[in-house]
Structure formats: C-alpha cells, structure tokens
Scaffold this motif. Structure first.
Motif, short mmCIF file in Angstrom:
data_model
loop_
_atom_site.label_atom_id
_atom_site.label_comp_id
_atom_site.label_asym_id
_atom_site.label_seq_id
_atom_site.Cartn_x
_atom_site.Cartn_y
_atom_site.Cartn_z
N UNK A 1 12.98 5.67 1.09
CA UNK A 1 12.97 7.11 1.33
C UNK A 1 13.80 7.50 2.54
N UNK A 2 14.40 8.65 2.44
CA UNK A 2 14.98 9.28 3.62
C UNK A 2 14.37 10.69 3.68
N UNK B 1 9.16 9.25 -8.61
CA UNK B 1 8.21 9.89 -7.70
C UNK B 1 6.97 10.39 -8.43
N UNK B 2 5.86 10.34 -7.71
CA UNK B 2 4.66 11.03 -8.15
C UNK B 2 4.22 11.89 -6.97
N UNK B 3 4.03 13.16 -7.21
CA UNK B 3 3.66 14.08 -6.14
C UNK B 3 2.37 14.80 -6.52
N UNK B 4 1.41 14.76 -5.63
CA UNK B 4 0.13 15.42 -5.91
C UNK B 4 -0.34 16.20 -4.70
N UNK B 5 -1.23 17.16 -4.96
CA UNK B 5 -1.93 17.79 -3.84
C UNK B 5 -3.34 17.26 -3.83
N UNK C 1 4.32 1.36 -3.97
CA UNK C 1 5.46 2.08 -3.38
C UNK C 1 5.13 2.75 -2.07
N UNK C 2 6.16 3.18 -1.38
CA UNK C 2 6.00 3.90 -0.13
C UNK C 2 5.36 5.27 -0.40
N UNK C 3 4.71 5.80 0.62
CA UNK C 3 3.94 7.05 0.48
C UNK C 3 4.20 7.93 1.70
N UNK D 1 -3.53 18.12 1.21
CA UNK D 1 -2.34 17.40 1.66
C UNK D 1 -1.44 17.11 0.47
N UNK D 2 -0.16 17.14 0.74
CA UNK D 2 0.84 16.80 -0.27
C UNK D 2 1.07 15.30 -0.16
N UNK D 3 0.85 14.59 -1.25
CA UNK D 3 1.02 13.14 -1.25
C UNK D 3 2.19 12.79 -2.16
N UNK D 4 3.19 12.14 -1.61
CA UNK D 4 4.39 11.77 -2.36
C UNK D 4 4.45 10.25 -2.43
N UNK D 5 4.49 9.73 -3.63
CA UNK D 5 4.45 8.28 -3.83
C UNK D 5 5.72 7.84 -4.56
N UNK D 6 6.40 6.85 -4.00
CA UNK D 6 7.54 6.27 -4.70
C UNK D 6 7.00 5.30 -5.74
N UNK D 7 7.43 5.47 -6.97
CA UNK D 7 6.94 4.61 -8.04
C UNK D 7 7.79 3.33 -8.05
#
Lengths: 109, 109
Positions: free
Chosen positions: A35-36, B35-39, B55-57, B101-107
């Motif tokens: 990520x960036x 990406x997976x993005x959730x609230x 993945x990174x978060x 919170x907005x959670x962004x996960x790299x798949x």
C-alpha cells in the motif's frame, strides 16, 4: 513527495486540516509492501492532469469537494465520501473547493 | 456481512453516523480484486477477539475511540486517526466509546 517508511501500529492523524489547509501540501503518509497512502491537498480550481496507476485506488474526501473525471464522466466527492477506482483507469482530479483527501493505492508488483 | 460488488466510480458515504450509530451494524462497502473495504461499527465496551488476515490493513477511526491491541501493546485511535497493520499480525479491537471505523484490507491471493 518524500515517502515515509511504513509505521505499523502508529496512529497517523488524518483529521480535516481546516484553516491550515491553504498552507499545507500533499504528503505521503506511508508506503508499505502492498500500500501507498497519502493525503492529497488541492486548492479550489487546481487540478491533477489525467493519469493512471497500475493498482486499485480509493479516494476518501476528508474536507472540501473534488471532482474525479474518468470514463468521460464527472464524479463529485464531498467530505465524507469515498470513491473506488480500478487499476489502470485514467482519471483526472479537479478541486471544486479547497480540499484534502486520503488516497490509498494498492502497489502492483 | 453481505459483500457488495465493487462499485467503481460511485461515491460511497462514510460520514460519521452520529446519533444513528447505536442502531447501525458493521457493513461491507465493497470488495474488489485487491481490496475489501468495510465500515466497522462497535459500541462502547464491545470487542473483536484477536484475529489476523493475510493482507495488510488500515483502520481509520471515523468517530468515537477504539483500541487496537497487537504485539502486547495497546494503540488508541481517536476520530480522524488511521493505523496501519502488516499482514498476518494478530490483533484485537476494543471500542472505548461507540465508534465506527473504515477498515481497508488488501486481499492476498
């Protein structure tokens, strides 16, 4: 923009800049393996020319209003709205008001 | 949580829920190729048990206050703060106040 090293587990402030916005610049928040993440600052009327990146992108408008043009259409983001862009999609950005946005880019190897 | 299809170029509201928060649930915003993005919505005192994803978060606190525990330490996020977690890092989450919170996960494939 200088790219900071990733700082796992260290809270990063991404609050609205408010009155400070006009004197702030875009800044890289971190770059990790995948990520960036940067905070883009764009003053009303300023724009980024059409460009594209290989990886997927999210643009989260923190304050102000901006327009993302892609596929021949205009997509307006107000504060508190988020847009997803597929990788390799050419897009331009215009600030409709002084704005800052969190931009998250997936790095494609 | 049902996972919506990715909706490229469609603005998604991620404003604070405010007074509506206590009656809202966590919701998947989109899932794309990478990406997976959730609230995430978590009421004061509630927690997510220790877990990890490949993945990174990033966790971006939109409102309220939450604590991310990882590597034996507590990392408090207030509204407008963002935390980066490397992939495969076991972490737990506790809401210190009603929060979203907005959670962004790299798949990771």
């Amino acid at each position: 923009m200088a790219i900071s090293h990733a700082l796992p587990l260290q809270p990063i402030d991404v609050q609205p800049l408010g009155d400070r916005l006009p004197s702030e610049k875009s800044v890289a928040l971190f770059k990790s393996e995948d990520l960036e993440v940067m905070r883009m600052v764009l003053l009303a009327g300023k724009s980024l020319p059409v460009h594209q990146v290989p990886g997927e992108v999210t643009i989260h408008c923190i304050e102000g209003r901006l327009d993302v043009t892609a596929e021949g259409a205009s997509h307006v983001l107000a504060a508190g709205q988020l847009l997803f862009l597929p990788g390799d999609l050419p897009h331009g950005v215009i600030a409709l008001a002084d704005c800052s946005a969190l931009v998250t880019i997936v790095l494609r190897k």
